[in-house]
Design an enzyme around this catalytic site. Structure first.
Site, PDB file in Angstrom:
ATOM      1  N   ARG A 116      44.462 -57.535 103.941  1.00  0.00           N
ATOM      2  CA  ARG A 116      43.321 -58.422 104.152  1.00  0.00           C
ATOM      3  C   ARG A 116      43.694 -59.853 103.804  1.00  0.00           C
ATOM      4  NH1 ARG A 116      38.394 -57.545 100.328  1.00  0.00           N
ATOM      5  NH2 ARG A 116      39.493 -59.119  99.068  1.00  0.00           N
TER       6      ARG A 116
ATOM      7  N   ASP B 136      32.207 -59.933  99.813  1.00  0.00           N
ATOM      8  CA  ASP B 136      33.416 -60.248  99.051  1.00  0.00           C
ATOM      9  C   ASP B 136      33.245 -61.472  98.156  1.00  0.00           C
ATOM     10  OD1 ASP B 136      34.900 -58.131 100.068  1.00  0.00           O
ATOM     11  OD2 ASP B 136      35.708 -59.309 101.737  1.00  0.00           O
TER      12      ASP B 136
ATOM     13  N   HIS C 227      29.655 -55.148 103.629  1.00  0.00           N
ATOM     14  CA  HIS C 227      30.452 -54.078 104.225  1.00  0.00           C
ATOM     15  C   HIS C 227      30.705 -52.967 103.216  1.00  0.00           C
ATOM     16  CE1 HIS C 227      33.337 -57.027 102.618  1.00  0.00           C
ATOM     17  NE2 HIS C 227      34.163 -56.012 102.402  1.00  0.00           N
TER      18      HIS C 227
ATOM     19  N   HIS D 267      28.855 -54.340  99.651  1.00  0.00           N
ATOM     20  CA  HIS D 267      29.143 -55.577  98.940  1.00  0.00           C
ATOM     21  C   HIS D 267      29.499 -56.696  99.915  1.00  0.00           C
ATOM     22  CE1 HIS D 267      33.149 -53.865  99.632  1.00  0.00           C
ATOM     23  NE2 HIS D 267      33.661 -55.076  99.438  1.00  0.00           N
TER      24      HIS D 267
END
Length: 307
Positions: A298, A135, A283, A133
């Site tokens: 994150r 983000d 990723h 995917h």
């Protein structure tokens, strides 16, 4: 009226076997990747994507010339890795702000600050990021990039992989590139995050974050490179195509991230940091470490409207 684009999936059969060399470019034509880096050591982890940076202390503000050289490496390698960086959450935020304004994630658990997303995974809270995917493509303006820091690492497993979606686009057959250039697709959080919401909450969030329409092939705003911009987590259909044709075409395009030649795989250590370009990559976080723990934070950098 639906747009009819004849499409055959024989280019990407379910048991795809394509031997031989692929076209692998780190950067688009006209951008040189041969200039040396003089303010730190750069160690490539593959021919086109992913490099480790040594000699930069992320606990300190970046000097302007170091930031400029890191920016060049960021655009060239798409993912930069830093090891042995025992920084705080506040220092992680400061490093991420070097690349722009930060954004909050509306659905994921927060850390010590609103802009920090905390992933604390163990046997009772399994990982759900093991799908290729990009983000937050369901946003009208998807993230520019992210900074991920691991504070607790399993003894084995828990690697993250990134795929270069410029290389994925380059290696599509010319006929397919011609067919998808100019098409757009709908991106929606509902199939992923929406399944954990009550109907009332889902309706409210869908009103707050309506589905976004983005080009199937986007142009990177800084390098000018064309990249494939659909992903299995959030892209739900191609505008103007019948449902069956859209599903078939998307399935073929999704599989391009799976090609090992376009990928880099990173083995985490405690206090490792990754900075990646969300405009150029997908990723995948391998969920193979249970019952061990994996703790990460994150920070995402706000981006612009894809074109």
């Amino acid at each position: 009226m639906s747009q009819t684009i004849p499409f055959s999936c024989h280019y990407f059969p379910s048991r795809e076997f394509r031997a031989g060399a692929r076209e692998l470019r780190r950067q688009p034509d006209g951008l040189s990747g041969e200039r040396p880096y003089t303010l730190f050591t750069l160690k490539p982890l593959g021919p086109i994507i992913g490099a480790e940076i040594e000699g930069v202390n992320l606990a300190e503000p970046l000097e302007p010339d170091v930031k400029a050289e890191l920016q060049r490496a960021f655009l060239e390698w798409k993912v930069l890795f830093f090891r042995n960086q025992p920084i705080t959450s506040e220092q992680q935020l400061a490093f991420a702000r070097e690349w722009g304004q930060l954004e909050k994630h509306p659905f994921l658990p927060k850390g010590s600050a609103d802009e920090i997303t905390r992933f604390e995974k163990d046997a009772t809270m399994t990982g759900n990021e093991n799908v290729w995917h990009t983000d937050v493509t369901w946003r009208l303006e998807p993230a520019l990039g992210s900074v991920l820091r691991l504070s607790e690492v399993p003894p084995l497993g828990g690697d993250t992989l990134w795929a270069d979606m410029g290389a994925a686009y380059d290696n599509l057959p010319e006929e397919i590139r011609q067919r998808i250039d100019g098409l757009s697709a709908i991106h929606d959080f509902t199939p992923s995050f929406g399944r954990f919401m009550t109907p009332e909450v889902l309706a409210a969030k869908q009103e707050e974050f309506p589905a976004a329409e983005h080009p199937v092939v986007r142009t990177h705003p800084e390098t000018g490179r064309k990249t494939l911009f659909v992903n299995a987590a959030f892209t739900v259909r191609i505008v103007g195509l019948e449902e069956e044709e859209s599903e078939q075409l998307l399935g073929c395009l999704f599989r391009q991230a799976h090609v090992p030649e376009y990928q880099v795989r990173f083995r985490w250590e405690p206090h490792s940091i990754a900075l990646w370009d969300n405009r150029a990559t997908q990723h995948y976080a391998a969920s193979d470490y249970f019952p061990n723990r994996r703790v990460a934070e994150r920070v995402s950098i706000a981006g612009g409207r894809p074109y």
